[in-house]
Every structure is written in structure tokens, then in C-alpha cells.
Design a protein around this motif. Structure first.
Motif, PDB file in Angstrom:
ATOM      1  N   SER A 271       0.805  -1.229   0.000  1.00  0.00           N
ATOM      2  CA  SER A 271       0.000   0.000   0.000  1.00  0.00           C
ATOM      3  C   SER A 271       0.837   1.278   0.000  1.00  0.00           C
ATOM      4  O   SER A 271       0.394   2.320  -0.469  1.00  0.00           O
ATOM      5  CB  SER A 271      -0.937   0.015   1.211  1.00  0.00           C
ATOM      6  N   LYS A 272       2.070   1.220   0.528  1.00  0.00           N
ATOM      7  CA  LYS A 272       2.908   2.415   0.614  1.00  0.00           C
ATOM      8  C   LYS A 272       3.899   2.526  -0.540  1.00  0.00           C
ATOM      9  O   LYS A 272       4.731   3.434  -0.556  1.00  0.00           O
ATOM     10  CB  LYS A 272       3.667   2.426   1.941  1.00  0.00           C
ATOM     11  N   MET A 273       3.812   1.608  -1.493  1.00  0.00           N
ATOM     12  CA  MET A 273       4.778   1.622  -2.592  1.00  0.00           C
ATOM     13  C   MET A 273       4.665   2.900  -3.418  1.00  0.00           C
ATOM     14  O   MET A 273       3.575   3.374  -3.738  1.00  0.00           O
ATOM     15  CB  MET A 273       4.565   0.405  -3.493  1.00  0.00           C
ATOM     16  N   LYS A 274       5.840   3.452  -3.741  1.00  0.00           N
ATOM     17  CA  LYS A 274       5.906   4.700  -4.494  1.00  0.00           C
ATOM     18  C   LYS A 274       7.193   4.707  -5.301  1.00  0.00           C
ATOM     19  O   LYS A 274       8.221   4.210  -4.853  1.00  0.00           O
ATOM     20  CB  LYS A 274       5.881   5.890  -3.522  1.00  0.00           C
ATOM     21  N   ILE A 275       7.125   5.243  -6.499  1.00  0.00           N
ATOM     22  CA  ILE A 275       8.335   5.342  -7.332  1.00  0.00           C
ATOM     23  C   ILE A 275       8.373   6.714  -8.002  1.00  0.00           C
ATOM     24  O   ILE A 275       7.365   7.201  -8.515  1.00  0.00           O
ATOM     25  CB  ILE A 275       8.376   4.210  -8.393  1.00  0.00           C
ATOM     26  N   VAL A 276       9.545   7.332  -7.947  1.00  0.00           N
ATOM     27  CA  VAL A 276       9.770   8.644  -8.570  1.00  0.00           C
ATOM     28  C   VAL A 276      11.009   8.537  -9.461  1.00  0.00           C
ATOM     29  O   VAL A 276      12.036   8.006  -9.037  1.00  0.00           O
ATOM     30  CB  VAL A 276       9.982   9.741  -7.505  1.00  0.00           C
ATOM     31  N   VAL A 277      10.895   9.042 -10.678  1.00  0.00           N
ATOM     32  CA  VAL A 277      12.008   8.989 -11.630  1.00  0.00           C
ATOM     33  C   VAL A 277      12.479  10.405 -11.924  1.00  0.00           C
ATOM     34  O   VAL A 277      11.683  11.283 -12.289  1.00  0.00           O
ATOM     35  CB  VAL A 277      11.574   8.307 -12.943  1.00  0.00           C
ATOM     36  N   THR A 278      13.772  10.642 -11.738  1.00  0.00           N
ATOM     37  CA  THR A 278      14.375  11.931 -12.094  1.00  0.00           C
ATOM     38  C   THR A 278      15.409  11.694 -13.196  1.00  0.00           C
ATOM     39  O   THR A 278      15.615  10.556 -13.625  1.00  0.00           O
ATOM     40  CB  THR A 278      15.044  12.593 -10.878  1.00  0.00           C
ATOM     41  N   ASN A 279      16.061  12.745 -13.621  1.00  0.00           N
ATOM     42  CA  ASN A 279      17.092  12.601 -14.645  1.00  0.00           C
ATOM     43  C   ASN A 279      18.380  11.986 -14.102  1.00  0.00           C
ATOM     44  O   ASN A 279      19.290  11.671 -14.871  1.00  0.00           O
ATOM     45  CB  ASN A 279      17.399  13.955 -15.285  1.00  0.00           C
ATOM     46  N   LYS A 280      18.455  11.796 -12.764  1.00  0.00           N
ATOM     47  CA  LYS A 280      19.667  11.249 -12.155  1.00  0.00           C
ATOM     48  C   LYS A 280      19.453   9.954 -11.379  1.00  0.00           C
ATOM     49  O   LYS A 280      20.397   9.190 -11.180  1.00  0.00           O
ATOM     50  CB  LYS A 280      20.292  12.280 -11.215  1.00  0.00           C
ATOM     51  N   ARG A 281      18.227   9.704 -10.930  1.00  0.00           N
ATOM     52  CA  ARG A 281      18.019   8.527 -10.076  1.00  0.00           C
ATOM     53  C   ARG A 281      16.566   8.075 -10.101  1.00  0.00           C
ATOM     54  O   ARG A 281      15.677   8.752 -10.620  1.00  0.00           O
ATOM     55  CB  ARG A 281      18.420   8.841  -8.635  1.00  0.00           C
ATOM     56  N   VAL A 282      16.366   6.876  -9.513  1.00  0.00           N
ATOM     57  CA  VAL A 282      15.028   6.324  -9.272  1.00  0.00           C
ATOM     58  C   VAL A 282      14.923   6.071  -7.775  1.00  0.00           C
ATOM     59  O   VAL A 282      15.748   5.349  -7.205  1.00  0.00           O
ATOM     60  CB  VAL A 282      14.818   5.002 -10.053  1.00  0.00           C
ATOM     61  N   TYR A 283      13.942   6.665  -7.139  1.00  0.00           N
ATOM     62  CA  TYR A 283      13.808   6.478  -5.697  1.00  0.00           C
ATOM     63  C   TYR A 283      12.334   6.314  -5.328  1.00  0.00           C
ATOM     64  O   TYR A 283      11.434   6.539  -6.153  1.00  0.00           O
ATOM     65  CB  TYR A 283      14.417   7.648  -4.926  1.00  0.00           C
ATOM     66  N   GLY A 284      12.091   5.899  -4.080  1.00  0.00           N
ATOM     67  CA  GLY A 284      10.714   5.712  -3.633  1.00  0.00           C
ATOM     68  C   GLY A 284      10.632   4.748  -2.472  1.00  0.00           C
ATOM     69  O   GLY A 284      11.572   4.596  -1.691  1.00  0.00           O
ATOM     70  N   VAL A 285       9.496   4.053  -2.377  1.00  0.00           N
ATOM     71  CA  VAL A 285       9.230   3.107  -1.294  1.00  0.00           C
ATOM     72  C   VAL A 285       8.836   1.770  -1.906  1.00  0.00           C
ATOM     73  O   VAL A 285       7.910   1.707  -2.724  1.00  0.00           O
ATOM     74  CB  VAL A 285       8.103   3.612  -0.369  1.00  0.00           C
ATOM     75  N   ALA A 286       9.536   0.708  -1.520  1.00  0.00           N
ATOM     76  CA  ALA A 286       9.255  -0.632  -2.030  1.00  0.00           C
ATOM     77  C   ALA A 286       8.425  -1.406  -1.002  1.00  0.00           C
ATOM     78  O   ALA A 286       7.741  -0.819  -0.172  1.00  0.00           O
ATOM     79  CB  ALA A 286      10.568  -1.349  -2.343  1.00  0.00           C
ATOM     80  N   ARG A 287       8.482  -2.726  -1.034  1.00  0.00           N
ATOM     81  CA  ARG A 287       7.639  -3.577  -0.180  1.00  0.00           C
ATOM     82  C   ARG A 287       7.900  -3.330   1.299  1.00  0.00           C
ATOM     83  O   ARG A 287       9.021  -3.078   1.709  1.00  0.00           O
ATOM     84  CB  ARG A 287       7.885  -5.045  -0.511  1.00  0.00           C
ATOM     85  N   PHE A 288       6.804  -3.408   2.074  1.00  0.00           N
ATOM     86  CA  PHE A 288       6.832  -3.214   3.524  1.00  0.00           C
ATOM     87  C   PHE A 288       7.448  -1.875   3.929  1.00  0.00           C
ATOM     88  O   PHE A 288       8.050  -1.743   4.983  1.00  0.00           O
ATOM     89  CB  PHE A 288       7.578  -4.360   4.214  1.00  0.00           C
ATOM     90  N   GLY A 289       7.319  -0.858   3.055  1.00  0.00           N
ATOM     91  CA  GLY A 289       7.788   0.484   3.399  1.00  0.00           C
ATOM     92  C   GLY A 289       9.284   0.691   3.290  1.00  0.00           C
ATOM     93  O   GLY A 289       9.809   1.690   3.795  1.00  0.00           O
TER      94      GLY A 289
END
Length: 225
Positions: free
Chosen positions: A112-130
Motif C-alpha cells: 500500500s505504501k509503494m511509491k516510485i519517482v524517476v528523475t534525470n539522475k536517479r530512481v527512488y521511492g518506497v518498495a515492499r513493507f515500506g
């Protein structure tokens, strides 16, 4: 180069799975209540039926009183069976929807908390179990898709899955383009480096420091011929 956000993943848990979880929970509670009520009603009818049966034992079976009690007994028997069947059916349904609710609750904590953000330099966010994730583009080796509207980002340390991403295909395309751009830049740098090396050896050849055979051998090595 300044970091710029390109695209953000839209988690669809609240829009889909969250609603299903609420519905199954409510249905489970309602079915459990119906089952409890029907069980109590069935027990009451059973007790009344047994009272009539005990009264029948005290009278002559051929008497009018016996016949009247027999009719009451049959009516109560039908009602008892109806409510007992209702109890069993609703209980089975409650168990089924309850099991679905438990599975969805586990899935909620997982995704439920999974999130992904893509920038020109990296990929970051929240994976399984936060679990928080931060991967520079240079460390990403591949990107793919999976079930449950998921994105798989691969690196030397393993694969990371981001599930329930509504705009999964757009994110997949964005990361793929970033990887292609990175590869093209490396190719340009390698080609430039190779050209510079060849120019140096050509100068050595022209100045007589190395022979034509040595230059040709080095040329084949640099160009992977």
C-alpha cells in the motif's frame, strides 16, 4: 546538471484494493452477525421442539392432543432446519470473505505504501513493507514489468519491485529512455577515446617511433577488428 523530476508513480491501492478490502471486511462482519442470529434462533426452535417431544411422551399417541403437538413439532422442525441451514451457509461465506480480508490486509502492509519517482539522475521511492529505495541511474542495469501493475528495477544488488503503479507503462518507458541515453553517452565517450588513441599512434607512426605493422596491430586492437 540540476536534478529534475520526470515522472511519479500513481499507487492505485486506495482506489482499488483498498475499496475491496473495506467491502470484504463489511461483508464478513454482516455475515458473521447473520450467522450468529440464525444460530440462536435455531437453538430456540430446537429447545421448543424438544419440549413438545417430551410432552408427547406423556400422552397417548392416538389422542387428539398428541396429533396437535405433532403438527407443532413438524412446523418447528421445518423452521429449525431453515435457520440451521442459514447459519451454516452464512458461516461458510463469512469464513471465505474473512480469508479474503486477511489476504488483502497482508497485501496492504506489503504494497500500500509503494511509491516510485524517476528523475534525470536517479530512481527512488518506497518498495515492499515500506522499504526506502534510492538508485542512481548509473547503477540500474535493466527495467521490466510484472504482475499487479508492477515495475522491476534491476541493479547489481538485485531486483526491486514496485507494485500497484497505475502509470506503470509510462514509467517503464521513461526509465528505458534514460538507460538508452546513458548507453549512447558511453558509446560517444568510448568512440572519442578510441579516436584520440588512434591519433596518438598515427603521430608515432609518422614520426617513425613505431612501424606500420605495429600501428596496424594497435588499430585492430582498438577497433576490436
Amino acid at each position: 546538471m540540476e536534478e529534475k523530476e520526470i515522472i511519479t508513480g500513481d499507487n492505485i491501492f486506495k482506489k482499488t484494493v483498498g475499496k475491496v478490502l473495506k467491502i470484504t471486511f463489511i461483508v464478513t462482519v454482516v455475515l458473521a452477525i447473520i450467522s450468529f442470529i440464525s444460530c440462536n434462533i435455531s437453538d430456540n426452535y430446537f429447545e421448543e421442539r424438544m419440549k413438545i417431544f417430551k410432552e408427547q411422551l406423556k400422552v397417548d399417541w392416538s389422542s387428539e392432543e398428541y396429533k396437535q403437538s405433532e403438527e407443532k413439532y413438524k412446523k418447528l422442525d421445518n423452521k429449525c432446519d431453515f435457520w440451521w441451514d442459514t447459519y451454516q451457509n452464512t458461516m461458510y461465506c463469512a469464513i471465505g470473505t474473512g480469508a479474503i480480508t486477511v489476504v488483502l490486509l497482508i497485501f496492504k502492509f506489503y504494497a500500500s505504501k509503494m511509491k516510485i519517482v524517476v528523475t534525470n539522475k536517479r530512481v527512488y521511492g518506497v518498495a515492499r513493507f515500506g522499504k526506502r529505495v534510492d538508485l542512481p541511474i548509473d547503477l540500474i542495469s535493466a527495467v521490466g514489468t510484472c504482475m499487479f501493475k508492477g515495475i522491476i528495477v534491476s541493479s547489481s544488488s538485485g531486483k526491486i519491485r514496485f507494485l500497484l503503479i497505475n502509470n506503470r507503462d509510462e514509467i517503464h518507458k521513461t526509465i528505458s529512455n534514460l538507460l538508452i541515453t546513458r548507453q549512447d553517452k558511453k558509446q560517444v565517450v568510448n568512440n572519442t577515446s578510441t579516436t584520440d588513441e588512434l591519433m596518438k599512434y598515427k603521430e608515432l607512426l609518422d614520426s617513425g617511433v613505431i612501424t606500420q605493422e605495429e600501428f596496424d596491430a594497435k588499430k585492430k586492437q582498438l577497433l576490436n577488428l
